[in-house]
Write an enzyme that holds these catalytic residues in place. Structure first.
Site, PDB file in Angstrom:
ATOM      1  CG  ASP A  73      -2.073   1.107   1.186  1.00 25.71           C
ATOM      2  OD1 ASP A  73      -3.212   0.566   0.767  1.00 25.71           O
ATOM      3  OD2 ASP A  73      -2.007   2.178   1.351  1.00 25.71           O
TER       4      ASP A  73
ATOM      5  CB  CYS B 191      -4.807  -0.243  -5.260  1.00 26.53           C
ATOM      6  SG  CYS B 191      -4.578  -0.931  -7.114  1.00 26.53           S
TER       7      CYS B 191
ATOM      8  CB  THR C 169     -12.749  -7.540  -7.117  1.00 26.98           C
ATOM      9  OG1 THR C 169     -12.016  -7.425  -6.073  1.00 26.98           O
ATOM     10  CG2 THR C 169     -13.096  -9.045  -7.313  1.00 26.98           C
TER      11      THR C 169
ATOM     12  NE  ARG D 243     -13.600   1.767 -10.405  1.00 25.07           N
ATOM     13  CZ  ARG D 243     -14.772   1.256  -9.745  1.00 25.07           C
ATOM     14  NH1 ARG D 243     -14.636   0.097  -9.411  1.00 25.07           N
ATOM     15  NH2 ARG D 243     -15.257   2.156  -9.048  1.00 25.07           N
TER      16      ARG D 243
ATOM     17  CD  GLU E 145     -16.252  -2.608 -15.958  1.00 29.34           C
ATOM     18  OE1 GLU E 145     -16.995  -2.085 -15.223  1.00 29.34           O
ATOM     19  OE2 GLU E 145     -15.277  -3.082 -15.516  1.00 29.34           O
TER      20      GLU E 145
ATOM     21  CG  HIS F  26     -17.739  -3.962 -12.030  1.00 30.28           C
ATOM     22  ND1 HIS F  26     -16.973  -2.877 -12.618  1.00 30.28           N
ATOM     23  CD2 HIS F  26     -17.831  -3.645 -10.696  1.00 30.28           C
ATOM     24  CE1 HIS F  26     -16.595  -1.977 -11.558  1.00 30.28           C
ATOM     25  NE2 HIS F  26     -17.001  -2.602 -10.478  1.00 30.28           N
TER      26      HIS F  26
END
Length: 334
Positions: free
Chosen positions: A176, A208, A235, A237, A266, A298
């Protein structure tokens, strides 16, 4: 008393059902539109004070200026991400709010669903047995116990995911930009830089936000650092992954499998029924054909609890704006 009008874009039946149920406590005049917000649908915002949008709506500089001209004062995102909003352009013109934590459990649990389905080939075995084929060849998996999961991003979703994966007996590496070292130490998570995470993880899960720094963070160079046969889960972007590089990684078997609930293009496909036509996207069509890839639409957020939290938080954000209260979920350009 005149009710405040909200233009609600990219509306589906489940959105309407959820918002109508909870709007009884707020009393907004919500106008639902199937169209996504863009310059092509901007006329629908006339006479509305608030627009409510989702992940694939377009809130560009041009759209923002048109919204202001039409009298819109608030953009209410019913999602956590805000990469589709030109925040610098919105500054001083429109206020923007979001739903930062509709259900960390929903997304974390779905990431694990993808991991287990890919590992144990559940989707393939189900297709086989429906056709009367009960052979086990090609369905070999591995024990999650003792393997290493690399978690990119350590927000609320990732922290829930860590606790689930610890239950499997997995080792956890995490990266992170602004690490919570206290939490990591208390929960047995080793914070590392990205090259070390890539090199030592059997499973990599992305949690993230999409920024200029994270755009295509999973590319050829990143994949080259990874273990042979690595599993990649996204999961977050779609544009965190450069799709053509992922496909090459899958073809070379450097990437053993991929679970994608998001896809970088998408917006052209997700949330709509395209079953009666050809998928006019060579990369997506190829991914859908690969036996070691799962692509879903999504849907990681899609639980009853999450829909309730999305509706109530979004409506409360709108009420707080109208009441002149502090907007605790406001997002602004840095």
């Amino acid at each position: 008393m005149t009710m405040t009008k909200i233009a609600f874009f990219d509306a589906h039946s489940y959105d309407r059902d959820s918002f109508e149920m909870w709007n009884k406590d707020f009393g907004f005049d919500i106008h639902y539109y199937k169209e996504r917000l863009s310059m092509n649908s901007i006329e629908l915002t006339k006479g509305k004070e608030i627009v409510c949008v989702f992940v694939n709506d377009e809130i560009s500089a041009q759209v923002i200026d048109a919204l202001v001209k039409n009298g819109v004062k608030l953009v209410a995102l019913r999602c956590a991400g805000f990469n589709n909003v030109d925040l610098p352009e919105a500054k001083g013109k429109l206020r923007v709010v979001r739903v930062p934590a509709y259900s960390p459990h929903a997304v974390a649990e779905y990431a694990v669903t993808l991991m287990l389905s890919l590992n144990r080939k559940v989707y393939r075995s189900t297709q086989r047995t429906r056709e009367g084929n009960f052979r086990l060849s090609g369905l070999l998996g591995f024990d999650m116990y003792g393997k290493t999961a690399g978690i990119v991003g350590m927000g609320r979703i990732a922290k829930v995911l860590v606790n689930i994966l610890k239950g499997f007996g997995m080792n956890i590496l995490a990266y992170d930009k602004f690490p919570d070292m206290k939490w990591a130490k208390e929960n047995g998570v080793k914070m590392v830089d990205l090259p070390e995470l890539y090199a030592n993880s059997d499973v990599i899960s992305l949690h993230c936000p999409l920024t200029h720094e994270t755009l295509h963070m999973i590319d050829k160079d990143a994949i080259d650092m990874m273990k042979p046969g690595v599993m990649i889960i996204n999961t977050g972007r779609g544009k965190l992954i450069r799709t053509e590089d992922l496909i090459q990684g899958l073809r070379s078997h450097k990437v053993g499998s991929a679970g994608l609930d998001v896809y970088e293009e998408e917006a052209k496909f997700f949330y709509e029924d395209h079953s009666d036509r050809m998928i006019n996207d060579d990369h997506l069509a190829l991914l859908l054909m690969m036996p070691n890839v799962i692509v879903t639409s999504h849907q990681a957020f899609f639980t009853r609890e999450a829909l309730q939290n999305i509706a109530t938080t979004t409506l409360q954000n709108c009420k707080d704006f109208l009441d002149g209260k502090e907007l605790v979920n406001e997002v602004m350009a840095k």
